[in-house]
Each structure stands twice: as C-alpha cells, then as structure tokens.
Design a protein around this motif. Structure first.
Motif, PDB file in Angstrom:
ATOM      1  N   GLY A  89     -18.667  94.200   9.435  1.00 47.64           N
ATOM      2  CA  GLY A  89     -18.630  95.474   8.655  1.00 47.64           C
ATOM      3  C   GLY A  89     -17.018  95.934   7.940  1.00 47.64           C
ATOM      4  N   ALA A 126     -25.866  97.384   7.349  1.00 45.07           N
ATOM      5  CA  ALA A 126     -25.687  98.289   8.876  1.00 45.07           C
ATOM      6  C   ALA A 126     -26.503  97.646   9.829  1.00 45.07           C
ATOM      7  N   LYS A 127     -26.144  97.249  10.961  1.00 42.11           N
ATOM      8  CA  LYS A 127     -27.030  96.401  11.819  1.00 42.11           C
ATOM      9  C   LYS A 127     -27.832  97.859  12.581  1.00 42.11           C
ATOM     10  N   ASP A 144     -25.487 107.251  17.414  1.00 43.16           N
ATOM     11  CA  ASP A 144     -24.198 106.296  17.500  1.00 43.16           C
ATOM     12  C   ASP A 144     -23.070 106.805  18.158  1.00 43.16           C
ATOM     13  N   GLU A 151     -19.307  95.710  18.230  1.00 40.31           N
ATOM     14  CA  GLU A 151     -18.465  96.763  17.671  1.00 40.31           C
ATOM     15  C   GLU A 151     -17.529  96.940  18.730  1.00 40.31           C
TER      16      GLU A 151
END
Length: 215
Positions: A89, A126-127, A144, A151
């Motif tokens: 991303g 977005a995952k 988050d 990530e």
C-alpha cells in the motif's frame, strides 16, 4: 494706521517672497507614484501542467505506483544490494524504467530500484483487519492499534505475539485503560511492546516472546 498697515503688508510680502525662494511647494514635495511591479510567476507547476506531466509519465509507464506485495525491496541498482524495505500500500513515484526494474528516487539523490512485479499503477484495496490468533475483538484495544501481518515488516507470528501481549498487559495491569498502539522493538531482540493509556497519559509496556508464548 496707514503706516502700520503698509508695514504689515510689506512684512507679509517679504515672508511670501522668502517662502518661495528656493523652497518647494506642496506639489513639488509630493513623492512620485511607485511603479507597479509585474506579478511574480506562481511557484512550481500549475494544476493543468501537473496533469499534463502526469499524463506524459503515464504514457511512458512512469508516475505514481503502489506496493502490491506484503513486502518489497529497494536496491541500490537493478539486481543490486538491498538498501530498504517497503510495504503493501505504500505510494511511490517511478522516474525511470530499466527492463523489469523501476527507479523510485528522483535525479540527484541516491538511486533506489524496485522490481516491477512488486508494484502496481492502481491503488490496492485496504486489507481487512486481522483480529489475532483467536479472532476475538477486545474493545479495550483501539482500532488499528495492532498492525496487520505484512505491515511494517511484521510477520503473522509477530502480530500474534502482539495480540497475546496486549491481552496479557490488560489482564495484569489494572491501571492500563486501553491499548493505543503496538509494535516490535527495533533495539531489543524478541521484544515487543504496547502503548497503554493510563490516567490521561501513555506508557510503553514491554514483553518478550517467551512471556506470551504460553498464553
């Protein structure tokens, strides 16, 4: 009376003459009007120029790209030494293509090259958030707060440890009101941490892989 008036008139005439001798009138003393300066050209490109430049880069296969793999590597030259890692991303600008390699740093800086197969010219979706090894959602852990696998270079095993560690800290630290963030330590091997919200402040709480392995 006539003599006094004549003297007064004479004095006024002399004063008027003196004031005009070598003096400047109001019109003479006025500053000249400043000349209007041309407007400075706008800094950088206009929006239309940027769009045209982007269209030209697109036509050449250059421009904006995103990382489409969990982890991509940046190299000092095509096929050369790895100098950095970038993650799913992340947004990049491609300035040059050389075979299957894209240069993602502009001229004048140390070059970095990434494989074309690791990039895409369309922003990837977005995952979905990973809920941890047991899939349970704890409202005390902020949304988050814990990264997804892939990530920031974290593996699924790393993320599972963060989830277990966050629950452990919440269960053993009554003063920890909630978890704001979590990550792996870059200085201590096999060590992780979560950021606790405590009475209006925050505190990093560290734990090791071994401490949460049996949870």
């Amino acid at each position: 009376m006539r003599t006094r008036m004549a003297g007064l008139c004479g004095a006024m005439a002399v004063a008027a003459a003196l004031s005009g001798c070598g003096g400047e009138g109001a019109a003479d003393r006025a500053e000249p009007a400043a000349e209007a300066k041309p407007a400075e050209p706008p800094f950088g490109q206009t929006a239309a120029e940027r769009r045209r430049a982007e269209a030209e880069r697109r036509k050449a296969g250059l421009g904006t790209y995103w990382v489409k793999t969990d982890v991509a590597t940046e190299h000092e030259s095509p096929g050369g030494k790895v100098v950095n890692r970038i993650y799913y991303g992340q947004k990049l600008t491609v300035f040059e293509k050389r075979g299957d390699w894209y240069r993602t740093v502009e001229d004048g800086f140390v070059a970095r090259w990434t494989r074309a197969s690791q990039l895409t010219d369309r922003e990837p979706p977005a995952k979905p958030a990973y809920a941890g090894p047991d899939g349970a959602v704890d409202p005390r852990i902020a949304k988050d707060a814990i990264p997804n696998p892939g990530e920031y270079g974290l593996t699924k095993a790393d993320v599972d440890i963060l989830h277990r560690g966050a629950r452990r800290v919440l269960d053993t630290r009554p003063d920890c009101e909630g978890i704001e963030s979590a990550d792996k330590s870059v200085n201590k091997p096999d060590t992780y941490y979560v950021t606790c919200r405590i009475r209006g402040s925050v505190e990093n709480v560290f734990f090791t892989k071994a401490e949460v392995a049996s949870r």
